[in-house]
Write a protein that holds these residues in place. Structure first.
Motif, PDB file in Angstrom:
ATOM      1  N   LEU A  70      -4.709   6.556  -9.577  1.00 29.88           N
ATOM      2  CA  LEU A  70      -3.892   7.721  -9.905  1.00 29.88           C
ATOM      3  C   LEU A  70      -3.113   7.477 -11.197  1.00 29.88           C
ATOM      4  O   LEU A  70      -2.634   6.373 -11.453  1.00 29.88           O
ATOM      5  CB  LEU A  70      -2.938   8.041  -8.759  1.00 29.88           C
ATOM      6  N   ALA A  73       0.830  -1.203   0.000  1.00 28.52           N
ATOM      7  CA  ALA A  73       0.000   0.000   0.000  1.00 28.52           C
ATOM      8  C   ALA A  73       0.869   1.259   0.000  1.00 28.52           C
ATOM      9  O   ALA A  73       0.570   2.244  -0.694  1.00 28.52           O
ATOM     10  CB  ALA A  73      -0.932   0.000   1.208  1.00 28.52           C
ATOM     11  N   ALA A  84      -4.551   0.193  -7.937  1.00 28.42           N
ATOM     12  CA  ALA A  84      -4.945   0.223  -6.526  1.00 28.42           C
ATOM     13  C   ALA A  84      -5.652   1.520  -6.146  1.00 28.42           C
ATOM     14  O   ALA A  84      -6.560   1.513  -5.312  1.00 28.42           O
ATOM     15  CB  ALA A  84      -3.726   0.014  -5.635  1.00 28.42           C
ATOM     16  N   ASN A  85      -5.218   2.647  -6.738  1.00 30.07           N
ATOM     17  CA  ASN A  85      -5.776   3.927  -6.303  1.00 30.07           C
ATOM     18  C   ASN A  85      -6.296   4.803  -7.436  1.00 30.07           C
ATOM     19  O   ASN A  85      -6.828   5.898  -7.184  1.00 30.07           O
ATOM     20  CB  ASN A  85      -4.743   4.703  -5.474  1.00 30.07           C
ATOM     21  N   ASP A 107       2.213   1.797  -3.519  1.00 31.47           N
ATOM     22  CA  ASP A 107       1.223   2.393  -4.414  1.00 31.47           C
ATOM     23  C   ASP A 107       1.023   3.875  -4.127  1.00 31.47           C
ATOM     24  O   ASP A 107       0.828   4.675  -5.047  1.00 31.47           O
ATOM     25  CB  ASP A 107      -0.117   1.658  -4.288  1.00 31.47           C
ATOM     26  N   ASP A 108       1.100   4.250  -2.870  1.00 31.71           N
ATOM     27  CA  ASP A 108       0.871   5.647  -2.491  1.00 31.71           C
ATOM     28  C   ASP A 108       2.090   6.526  -2.731  1.00 31.71           C
ATOM     29  O   ASP A 108       1.959   7.675  -3.181  1.00 31.71           O
ATOM     30  CB  ASP A 108       0.487   5.738  -1.012  1.00 31.71           C
ATOM     31  N   ASN A 128      -2.596   3.508 -11.925  1.00 33.15           N
ATOM     32  CA  ASN A 128      -2.365   2.590 -10.819  1.00 33.15           C
ATOM     33  C   ASN A 128      -3.688   1.919 -10.462  1.00 33.15           C
ATOM     34  O   ASN A 128      -4.669   2.591 -10.132  1.00 33.15           O
ATOM     35  CB  ASN A 128      -1.812   3.360  -9.615  1.00 33.15           C
TER      36      ASN A 128
END
Length: 287
Positions: free
Chosen positions: A203, A35, A200-201, A38-39, A198
């Motif tokens: 972005l 996580a 996961a998010n 990804d951020d 991405n």
């Protein structure tokens, strides 16, 4: 210990502590690391004295490893490791500065993302510091997510469907390096979407850098102007991070949302050994 994630800059990057990535990771611990990746795009771990086997095991948590191409000039070709070093892989002796293998590595000093030139682009790279010179040899990283975010809504829409041709021979030629017949048998120019998302998010970023030869279907001057502008946006001082290596540092970075480059060190008087594993994104781009 509890995992701690501390931002490196206001824009991207984080230092992760409180975890030993050389040991098998509990699902919750790896989920926190993934996580954070990804951020933050770039994660720095200190005090992680990795063996090759430990690096492979950690890297494989992110996905399948790539092999290394360009046999004959790239130390480690055919293995999971790209060796960034001035040391001969067999003798351990320092390689002469005029050796072709050192000339090959000069292109690493251009901003780039690893393996954009492959049919399946990479997700990320893991670089471990095995031998660090006393000065020089820093690695600079920059956010191409920030480059995308700096565009206006209209500009983002205009580039949303663009396709880029990525070419390993082209990127090495920027440093004046030429390949002998057969050295590029595994690597031909490929095409991928410029804008990456991405999963996961949600972005978005742009996959740019030295391997990005041209925008398909555009005039050469307009193509170059856009790619150069996006790189200039990504590498603004506020969007960059310079890592001064210490022994046993490990860094992982996103190859679709960040670019990086090597910096010089005294290759004659100092020894340096960095081992890189590169993780495949798992599928070819669709366009």
């Amino acid at each position: 210990m509890q995992i701690s994630i501390a931002p490196l800059t206001p824009v991207f990057g984080a230092r992760v502590s409180g975890v030993d990535i050389n040991k098998p990771l509990e699902p919750g611990a790896f989920a926190a690391i993934r996580a954070a990746f990804d951020d933050h795009l770039v994660l720095v771990f200190s005090g992680q004295p990795m063996t090759d086997e430990q690096q492979v095991a950690f890297s494989e948590r992110f996905g399948a490893l790539e092999g290394t191409a360009a046999a004959g000039v790239n130390p480690g070709a055919g293995t999971p490791f790209a060796r960034q070093s001035n040391l001969d892989i067999e003798s351990g002796e320092t390689i002469s500065g005029d050796d072709r293998r050192m000339f090959y590595q000069r292109a690493n000093m251009f901003w780039h993302c690893d393996s954009a030139f492959k049919a399946i682009p990479s997700l990320c790279s893991v670089l471990s510091a095995r031998i660090v010179p006393p000065e020089g040899g820093a690695t600079e990283l920059a956010s191409t997510r920030a480059a995308y975010a700096s565009l206006g809504a209209g500009e983002q829409a205009e580039i949303g469907d663009l396709i880029v041709e990525y070419d390993f021979e082209y990127s090495r030629s920027l440093a004046g390096f030429t390949f002998a017949p057969g050295e590029l048998s595994e690597v031909a120019p490929v095409r991928h979407r410029l804008v990456r998302t991405n999963k996961a998010n949600g972005l978005k970023s742009v996959m740019i850098g030295a391997h990005a030869k041209c925008i398909v279907g555009w005039p050469e001057d307009e193509s170059r102007a856009l790619l150069d502008d996006l790189l200039a946006r990504a590498t603004r001082p506020q969007n960059t991070y310079r890592h001064h290596w210490r022994q046993d540092d490990v860094i992982i970075w996103d190859n679709q949302a960040a670019v990086h480059r090597a910096t010089a060190y005294d290759t004659t008087n100092h020894r340096r050994l960095m081992q890189r594993t590169t993780i495949s994104s798992g599928g070819a781009s669709e366009f």
